[in-house]
Design an enzyme around this catalytic site. Structure first.
Site, PDB file in Angstrom:
ATOM      1  N   LYS A 116       0.820  -1.214   0.000  1.00 44.33           N
ATOM      2  CA  LYS A 116       0.000   0.000   0.000  1.00 44.33           C
ATOM      3  C   LYS A 116       0.854   1.263   0.000  1.00 44.33           C
ATOM      4  O   LYS A 116       0.483   2.264  -0.604  1.00 44.33           O
ATOM      5  CB  LYS A 116      -0.940   0.002   1.210  1.00 44.33           C
ATOM      6  CG  LYS A 116      -2.090  -0.977   1.040  1.00 44.33           C
ATOM      7  CD  LYS A 116      -3.222  -0.643   1.973  1.00 44.33           C
ATOM      8  CE  LYS A 116      -4.266  -1.704   2.042  1.00 44.33           C
ATOM      9  NZ  LYS A 116      -5.186  -1.876   1.002  1.00 44.33           N
ATOM     10  N   LYS A 200      -4.724  -8.712  -6.357  1.00 39.79           N
ATOM     11  CA  LYS A 200      -5.957  -8.972  -5.613  1.00 39.79           C
ATOM     12  C   LYS A 200      -7.067  -8.016  -6.055  1.00 39.79           C
ATOM     13  O   LYS A 200      -6.794  -6.853  -6.369  1.00 39.79           O
ATOM     14  CB  LYS A 200      -5.633  -8.743  -4.132  1.00 39.79           C
ATOM     15  CG  LYS A 200      -6.701  -9.140  -3.169  1.00 39.79           C
ATOM     16  CD  LYS A 200      -6.301  -8.795  -1.744  1.00 39.79           C
ATOM     17  CE  LYS A 200      -6.555  -7.351  -1.419  1.00 39.79           C
ATOM     18  NZ  LYS A 200      -7.346  -7.099  -0.217  1.00 39.79           N
ATOM     19  N   LYS A 203     -11.323  -3.028  -3.069  1.00 43.83           N
ATOM     20  CA  LYS A 203     -12.315  -1.937  -3.111  1.00 43.83           C
ATOM     21  C   LYS A 203     -11.731  -0.698  -3.742  1.00 43.83           C
ATOM     22  O   LYS A 203     -12.388   0.016  -4.476  1.00 43.83           O
ATOM     23  CB  LYS A 203     -12.698  -1.505  -1.689  1.00 43.83           C
ATOM     24  CG  LYS A 203     -13.373  -2.500  -0.851  1.00 43.83           C
ATOM     25  CD  LYS A 203     -13.743  -1.789   0.450  1.00 43.83           C
ATOM     26  CE  LYS A 203     -13.766  -2.763   1.588  1.00 43.83           C
ATOM     27  NZ  LYS A 203     -12.441  -3.028   2.147  1.00 43.83           N
TER      28      LYS A 203
HETATM   29  N1  AQP Z   1      -9.788 -10.103  -3.172  1.00 41.47           N
HETATM   30  C1  AQP Z   1     -10.099 -10.702  -2.043  1.00 41.47           C
HETATM   31  N2  AQP Z   1     -10.261 -12.041  -1.986  1.00 41.47           N
HETATM   32  C2  AQP Z   1     -10.588 -12.671  -0.820  1.00 41.47           C
HETATM   33  N3  AQP Z   1     -10.769 -12.016   0.336  1.00 41.47           N
HETATM   34  C3  AQP Z   1     -10.626 -10.678   0.330  1.00 41.47           C
HETATM   35  N4  AQP Z   1     -10.742  -9.766   1.295  1.00 41.47           N
HETATM   36  C4  AQP Z   1     -10.488  -8.531   0.779  1.00 41.47           C
HETATM   37  N5  AQP Z   1     -10.210  -8.622  -0.530  1.00 41.47           N
HETATM   38  C5  AQP Z   1     -10.289  -9.955  -0.838  1.00 41.47           C
HETATM   39  C6  AQP Z   1     -11.067 -10.073   2.670  1.00 41.47           C
HETATM   40  O1  AQP Z   1     -12.133  -9.227   3.079  1.00 41.47           O
HETATM   41  C7  AQP Z   1     -11.975  -8.941   4.471  1.00 41.47           C
HETATM   42  C8  AQP Z   1     -12.070  -7.465   4.683  1.00 41.47           C
HETATM   43  O2  AQP Z   1     -10.964  -6.810   4.113  1.00 41.47           O
HETATM   44  P1  AQP Z   1     -10.766  -5.280   4.401  1.00 41.47           P
HETATM   45  O3  AQP Z   1     -11.817  -4.527   3.713  1.00 41.47           O
HETATM   46  O4  AQP Z   1     -10.711  -5.013   5.828  1.00 41.47           O
HETATM   47  O5  AQP Z   1      -9.331  -4.985   3.863  1.00 41.47           O
HETATM   48  P2  AQP Z   1      -8.589  -5.362   2.563  1.00 41.47           P
HETATM   49  O6  AQP Z   1      -8.209  -6.796   2.598  1.00 41.47           O
HETATM   50  O7  AQP Z   1      -7.474  -4.378   2.416  1.00 41.47           O
HETATM   51  O8  AQP Z   1      -9.692  -5.124   1.434  1.00 41.47           O
HETATM   52  P3  AQP Z   1      -9.605  -4.330   0.128  1.00 41.47           P
HETATM   53  O9  AQP Z   1     -10.888  -4.593  -0.617  1.00 41.47           O
HETATM   54  O10 AQP Z   1      -8.339  -4.639  -0.615  1.00 41.47           O
HETATM   55  O11 AQP Z   1      -9.642  -2.815   0.621  1.00 41.47           O
HETATM   56  P4  AQP Z   1      -8.712  -1.610   0.224  1.00 41.47           P
HETATM   57  O12 AQP Z   1      -8.676  -1.568  -1.267  1.00 41.47           O
HETATM   58  O13 AQP Z   1      -9.353  -0.377   0.793  1.00 41.47           O
HETATM   59  O14 AQP Z   1      -7.393  -1.873   0.849  1.00 41.47           O
HETATM   60  C9  AQP Z   1     -10.635  -9.520   4.907  1.00 41.47           C
HETATM   61  O15 AQP Z   1     -10.873 -10.745   5.566  1.00 41.47           O
HETATM   62  C10 AQP Z   1      -9.915  -9.726   3.610  1.00 41.47           C
HETATM   63  O16 AQP Z   1      -8.996 -10.792   3.690  1.00 41.47           O
END
Ligand code: AQP
Length: 339
Positions: A116, A200, A203
């Protein structure tokens, strides 16, 4: 030796709208764990969202949208505790104590921070760097024993175990904080970006075309899968044939997870099929599974007061578990509780 009550904690940060990755990797599995032998606690981790700048009005909406996503997917606030993190101040308080337990060297190894922060590590917030110790506090504040997460969060749950161990050891606290287990299961523990199968699905990814949002309508879902990057080969006869085909593997895994079968079963059904057949079938399946959830989310989002009331009630229940654990932590650390 303390026996800790089997308790599940997990969270999602409202840093944007929910994606299919959040649904398959996390929420769907949170629903499966509800009503089993565990007490289940689920959290909209708004304090994690602000480690990266969020527009305040958008953050409020996203917080309610994540809560609506939990409820619409089947999290029942009478069976699980559902709340938003900022309303239980003990998260931040225990987070500070853990900042004093975790080592800088441990934080430096966190791959999510490196991803990040990228080349911009000097300019990102201190909160983003300390994020994993707040996450450890989220989990350990409830003495949670099981943490369902996607693959990307495995390292943070392992760090949580390290923090628990070091705390228990440094303060001679026995097994006051449990060594929680990450639960990473199913075919969709890492849903990949639709435009680049080595990244991955997130969001906050740059292009909307790289992810399926939980609020996308049928046309959008069909369009995104149609345009999803693939390769010219048809689907192989066996799963081994998907080695080195990350985009193809991703679509097969998504299909398997949505239809609750194994990737092998998908391959045996679609062996030899071209994308012209598989992609529309995948889009139909996704619409069939997601439409009822997104419709319910839209209905709930029209009643923000109801969502807030559910979160408020959940916060009270969460606080009732958290406070005694925080107070005991203060005693262990030697902080005088003078009031
Ligand atoms: N692509 C993914 N595949 C499987 N699991 C996922 N999770 C997130 N993306 C995937 C799981 O969702 C839960 C919540 O995640 P989070 O929102 O707290 O943080 P993150 O993993 O950083 O999610 P994002 O979507 O990638 O958010 P941004 O873009 O804002 O950083 C966790 O259990 C995560 O593993």
């Amino acid at each position: 030796m303390t026996t800790h009550t089997p308790r599940v904690f997990s969270g999602i940060k409202p840093s944007g709208g929910l994606t299919l990755g959040n649904y398959l990797g996390a929420i769907k599995r949170f629903v499966d764990m509800q009503g089993q032998e565990f007490e289940t606690i689920y959290c909209v981790v708004d304090l994690h969202a602000i480690t990266v700048w969020q527009d305040p009005a958008v953050l409020k909406d996203a917080t309610r949208e994540v809560a609506a996503g939990f409820i619409a997917s089947g999290i029942d606030p009478s069976q699980s505790i559902l709340f938003n993190q900022s309303q239980v101040p003990a998260h931040a308080e225990l987070g500070w104590i853990f900042n004093c337990v975790a080592r800088v060297g441990w934080m430096n190894r966190m791959t999510q921070f490196k991803d990040k922060a990228g080349k911009n590590a000097e300019q990102v917030s201190l909160g983003l760097y300390a994020y994993p110790s707040l996450m450890a506090a989220d989990i350990l504040l409830y003495h949670a024993t099981h943490v369902p997460v996607g693959e990307d969060q495995k390292q943070h749950v392992e760090l949580t175990r390290d923090i628990a161990s070091k705390f228990n050891h440094d303060f001679k606290a026995g097994d006051f904080f449990p060594l929680c287990e990450p639960i990473i299961e199913g075919p969709a523990t890492r849903v990949m970006n639709l435009r680049d199968g080595t990244k991955k699905m997130s969001k906050s990814g740059e292009s909307d075309m790289e992810r399926i949002n939980m609020t996308d309508d049928a046309d959008k879902i069909a369009k995104k899968f149609k345009k999803a990057k693939t390769d010219p080969e048809p689907l192989p006869e066996t799963l081994d044939g998907l080695k080195d085909r990350p985009e193809a593997r991703n679509l097969v895994d998504i299909y398997a997870s949505l239809s609750e079968v194994t990737p092998e079963a998908v391959i045996s059904e679609y062996a030899g099929a071209g994308w012209g057949r598989f992609k529309p079938a995948l889009a139909d399946l996704a619409v069939e599974k997601l439409a009822p959830i997104s419709q319910e989310m839209a209905r709930l989002m029209k009643k923000p007061d109801e969502i807030d009331a559910i979160l408020a009630k959940g916060s009270e229940k969460a606080d009732a578990i958290a406070q005694p654990i925080l107070q005991k932590t203060y005693d262990i650390v030697g902080l005088v509780r003078s009031r």
